[in-house]
Design a protein around this motif. Structure first.
Motif, PDB file in Angstrom:
ATOM      1  N   LEU A 114       0.799  -1.135   0.105  1.00  0.00           N
ATOM      2  CA  LEU A 114      -0.060  -0.035  -0.012  1.00  0.00           C
ATOM      3  C   LEU A 114       0.950   1.271   0.125  1.00  0.00           C
ATOM      4  O   LEU A 114       0.447   2.169  -0.469  1.00  0.00           O
ATOM      5  N   LEU A 115       2.289   1.104   0.368  1.00  0.00           N
ATOM      6  CA  LEU A 115       2.889   2.193   0.258  1.00  0.00           C
ATOM      7  C   LEU A 115       3.189   2.836  -1.227  1.00  0.00           C
ATOM      8  O   LEU A 115       3.410   4.166  -1.177  1.00  0.00           O
ATOM      9  N   SER A 116       2.882   1.879  -2.229  1.00  0.00           N
ATOM     10  CA  SER A 116       3.123   2.502  -3.566  1.00  0.00           C
ATOM     11  C   SER A 116       1.750   2.679  -4.044  1.00  0.00           C
ATOM     12  O   SER A 116       1.552   2.662  -5.410  1.00  0.00           O
ATOM     13  N   ARG A 117       0.577   2.576  -3.354  1.00  0.00           N
ATOM     14  CA  ARG A 117      -0.744   2.745  -4.190  1.00  0.00           C
ATOM     15  C   ARG A 117      -0.822   4.212  -4.664  1.00  0.00           C
ATOM     16  O   ARG A 117      -1.690   4.135  -5.755  1.00  0.00           O
ATOM     17  N   ARG A 118      -0.268   5.317  -4.417  1.00  0.00           N
ATOM     18  CA  ARG A 118      -0.501   6.361  -5.103  1.00  0.00           C
ATOM     19  C   ARG A 118       0.181   6.423  -6.554  1.00  0.00           C
ATOM     20  O   ARG A 118      -0.245   7.046  -7.557  1.00  0.00           O
ATOM     21  N   SER A 119       1.495   5.728  -6.596  1.00  0.00           N
ATOM     22  CA  SER A 119       2.165   5.703  -7.597  1.00  0.00           C
ATOM     23  C   SER A 119       1.432   4.503  -8.845  1.00  0.00           C
ATOM     24  O   SER A 119       1.480   4.917  -9.874  1.00  0.00           O
ATOM     25  N   TYR A 120       1.225   3.430  -8.273  1.00  0.00           N
ATOM     26  CA  TYR A 120       0.786   2.378  -9.012  1.00  0.00           C
ATOM     27  C   TYR A 120      -0.515   1.697  -8.387  1.00  0.00           C
ATOM     28  O   TYR A 120      -0.594   0.622  -7.876  1.00  0.00           O
ATOM     29  N   PRO A 121      -1.547   2.492  -8.525  1.00  0.00           N
ATOM     30  CA  PRO A 121      -2.701   1.878  -7.898  1.00  0.00           C
ATOM     31  C   PRO A 121      -3.231   0.681  -8.546  1.00  0.00           C
ATOM     32  O   PRO A 121      -3.742  -0.130  -7.573  1.00  0.00           O
ATOM     33  N   LEU A 122      -3.350   0.517  -9.712  1.00  0.00           N
ATOM     34  CA  LEU A 122      -3.739  -0.775 -10.538  1.00  0.00           C
ATOM     35  C   LEU A 122      -3.105  -1.756  -9.696  1.00  0.00           C
ATOM     36  O   LEU A 122      -3.209  -3.091  -9.557  1.00  0.00           O
ATOM     37  N   VAL A 123      -1.663  -1.736  -9.802  1.00  0.00           N
ATOM     38  CA  VAL A 123      -0.853  -2.871  -9.734  1.00  0.00           C
ATOM     39  C   VAL A 123      -1.002  -3.081  -7.897  1.00  0.00           C
ATOM     40  O   VAL A 123      -0.916  -4.267  -7.752  1.00  0.00           O
ATOM     41  N   VAL A 124      -0.991  -2.175  -7.097  1.00  0.00           N
ATOM     42  CA  VAL A 124      -1.289  -2.492  -5.717  1.00  0.00           C
ATOM     43  C   VAL A 124      -2.544  -3.082  -5.587  1.00  0.00           C
ATOM     44  O   VAL A 124      -2.744  -4.077  -4.767  1.00  0.00           O
ATOM     45  N   LEU A 125      -3.552  -2.649  -6.227  1.00  0.00           N
ATOM     46  CA  LEU A 125      -4.966  -3.174  -6.207  1.00  0.00           C
ATOM     47  C   LEU A 125      -4.698  -4.748  -6.643  1.00  0.00           C
ATOM     48  O   LEU A 125      -5.606  -5.753  -5.940  1.00  0.00           O
ATOM     49  N   LEU A 126      -3.948  -5.128  -7.693  1.00  0.00           N
ATOM     50  CA  LEU A 126      -3.896  -6.637  -8.146  1.00  0.00           C
ATOM     51  C   LEU A 126      -3.072  -7.173  -7.033  1.00  0.00           C
ATOM     52  O   LEU A 126      -3.636  -8.418  -6.594  1.00  0.00           O
ATOM     53  N   MET A 127      -2.263  -6.775  -6.450  1.00  0.00           N
ATOM     54  CA  MET A 127      -1.504  -7.574  -5.381  1.00  0.00           C
ATOM     55  C   MET A 127      -2.168  -7.717  -4.339  1.00  0.00           C
ATOM     56  O   MET A 127      -2.128  -8.803  -3.587  1.00  0.00           O
ATOM     57  N   THR A 128      -2.822  -6.569  -3.730  1.00  0.00           N
ATOM     58  CA  THR A 128      -3.673  -6.856  -2.539  1.00  0.00           C
ATOM     59  C   THR A 128      -4.848  -7.787  -2.605  1.00  0.00           C
ATOM     60  O   THR A 128      -5.126  -8.828  -1.669  1.00  0.00           O
ATOM     61  N   THR A 129      -5.533  -7.831  -3.993  1.00  0.00           N
ATOM     62  CA  THR A 129      -6.361  -8.780  -4.480  1.00  0.00           C
ATOM     63  C   THR A 129      -5.798 -10.384  -4.197  1.00  0.00           C
ATOM     64  O   THR A 129      -6.574 -11.233  -3.748  1.00  0.00           O
ATOM     65  N   ALA A 130      -4.729 -10.543  -5.036  1.00  0.00           N
ATOM     66  CA  ALA A 130      -3.940 -11.783  -4.760  1.00  0.00           C
ATOM     67  C   ALA A 130      -3.945 -12.188  -3.376  1.00  0.00           C
ATOM     68  O   ALA A 130      -3.965 -13.519  -3.031  1.00  0.00           O
ATOM     69  N   CYS A 131      -3.426 -11.375  -2.567  1.00  0.00           N
ATOM     70  CA  CYS A 131      -3.249 -11.778  -1.209  1.00  0.00           C
ATOM     71  C   CYS A 131      -4.284 -12.163  -0.504  1.00  0.00           C
ATOM     72  O   CYS A 131      -4.531 -13.228   0.243  1.00  0.00           O
TER      73      CYS A 131
END
Length: 397
Positions: free
Chosen positions: A60-77
């Motif tokens: 989540l620390l990178s959610r402002r720079s890469y919001p879609l990528v962060v959403l994908l990783m958190t969803t996978a977790c």
């Protein structure tokens, strides 16, 4: 206190993000322990859920720079935790919901809803596979998907409100700019009218006096000398009014020490000045005169002054009649020159020529009055305007 902490947070953005993420970690960890507490089966192993929760919060620390990528990783977790047997509660899904909210704040609406539907479908699929009882499908399938769509809707609402606030601020700034320009234009027109009336009037009188003195210099030198002796009075009056006008322009703030603006009380002096230039002026007052507001008084005086100046410069015969008609609601000014048919040949300006008539019309209309200027059917030229007078209650208040 709030502003001070806000400035501190702006100066330490990274530190604030780390602190917020650390606090957020408590929610998925709580979800892991909640699953273990309510689980009727064999106790679940804690460390996989704790590790996956820590990873979801860390990205989540990178959610402002890469919001879609962060959403994908958190969803996978979260999906992995679901397959491991953990309940997909809002606590456990906290990092994923934060990532979805961040994506919803972006201006790309299609990406917001595509990502929300995809994440909800993934979570719903996880709940469908891991739910054993047909009676638990609401908790394991509908409820997690509904949380994702609700957070996406809330993020979209916040984005729309922010866009509306920005658009409203821009519109307000544009309106202020337009209003500022309009006031600047009005002030320029007011200054131009004042300077034109002052300069044109006194120069026209000085020119008429000089021409008359030159004409009488050989035949009537005594009269010529008398006229020349009055020239300093005209030029001194012009300098005084110019100094007062320019002095107002140089002031940074309003001052009570400025000289009062001219009004109809100075009409006798104006008539005397015109008479010294060879213009015969007759003044008639009808009705009961009463004090006028400063702006209206200045408007009436300037209209009479400009009309007499035009007669001095253009009329075939040096004579004018000024009539002031007071009624309970209006003041009618009529300035007439009975010059006969030679007036038009003398080049008296029509309603569309020169700035004098235009300035008089603007002055009359600016106070809500009416204005008319043109040739008279019986000969000569006439300027007539009607200025609304305030009620006695308004003038005394």
């Amino acid at each position: 206190m709030t502003e001070r902490w806000k400035h501190r947070a702006d100066d330490r953005t990274r530190l604030v993000q780390v602190g917020t993420t650390s606090l957020l970690l408590a929610f998925p960890v709580g979800g892991v322990f909640l699953t273990r507490a309510v689980s009727a089966m064999e106790p679940l192993v804690l460390w996989p859920g704790l590790v996956l929760s820590a990873v979801a919060c860390a990205v989540l620390l990178s959610r402002r720079s890469y919001p879609l990528v962060v959403l994908l990783m958190t969803t996978a977790c979260i999906m992995t935790e679901g397959f491991l047997g953990y309940l997909l509660t809002p606590l456990l899904m906290g990092p994923m919901l934060v990532a979805q909210y961040t994506v919803s704040l972006r201006p790309d609406r299609k990406a917001t809803w595509y990502s929300a539907v995809a994440a909800a479908a993934g979570i719903a699929l996880t709940g469908f596979i891991t739910t054993d009882s047909s009676h638990d499908w609401i908790i394991g399938l509908v409820n997690p998907a509904a949380w994702i769509l609700m957070v996406a809707s809330f993020g979209s609402y916040v984005r729309v409100r922010r866009e509306y606030a920005v658009a409203r601020a821009e519109h307000a700034a544009q309106e202020r700019e337009v209003e500022t320009r309009r006031r600047v234009v009005q002030e320029r027109m007011r200054i131009a009218r004042e300077l034109h009336d002052v300069v044109a009037h006194h120069l026209a009188l000085a020119n008429a006096q000089a021409g008359t003195a030159a004409h009488l210099a050989r035949t009537h030198p005594d009269q010529a000398i008398a006229i020349v002796e009055k020239l300093p009075e005209v030029t001194a009056s012009a300098l005084r009014e110019l100094k007062a006008t320019v002095g107002l322009l140089r002031q940074d703030t309003d001052s009570q020490e400025t000289a009062p603006a001219p009004g109809l009380e100075q009409l006798p002096h104006l008539v005397d000045t015109c008479s010294s230039a060879g213009l015969d002026v007759a003044v008639a007052i009808e009705g009961r005169p009463r004090p006028l507001p400063p702006g209206l008084d200045l408007t009436a005086y300037r209209i009479v002054q400009e009309a007499l100046t035009n007669i001095t410069k253009h009329a075939a015969t040096p004579s004018a009649r000024v009539r002031l008609d007071y009624t309970p609601h209006d003041l009618t000014l009529t300035i007439t020159n009975e010059a006969g048919t030679r007036l038009a040949a003398a080049g008296f300006p029509g309603p569309s020529r020169g700035y004098g008539l235009l300035g008089m019309r603007e002055r009359a209309l600016s106070v809500g009055g009416t204005f008319h200027a043109g040739l008279r059917p019986e000969g000569g030229f006439e300027v007539a305007c009607t200025l609304p007078l305030p009620s006695p209650e308004e003038s005394t208040s």
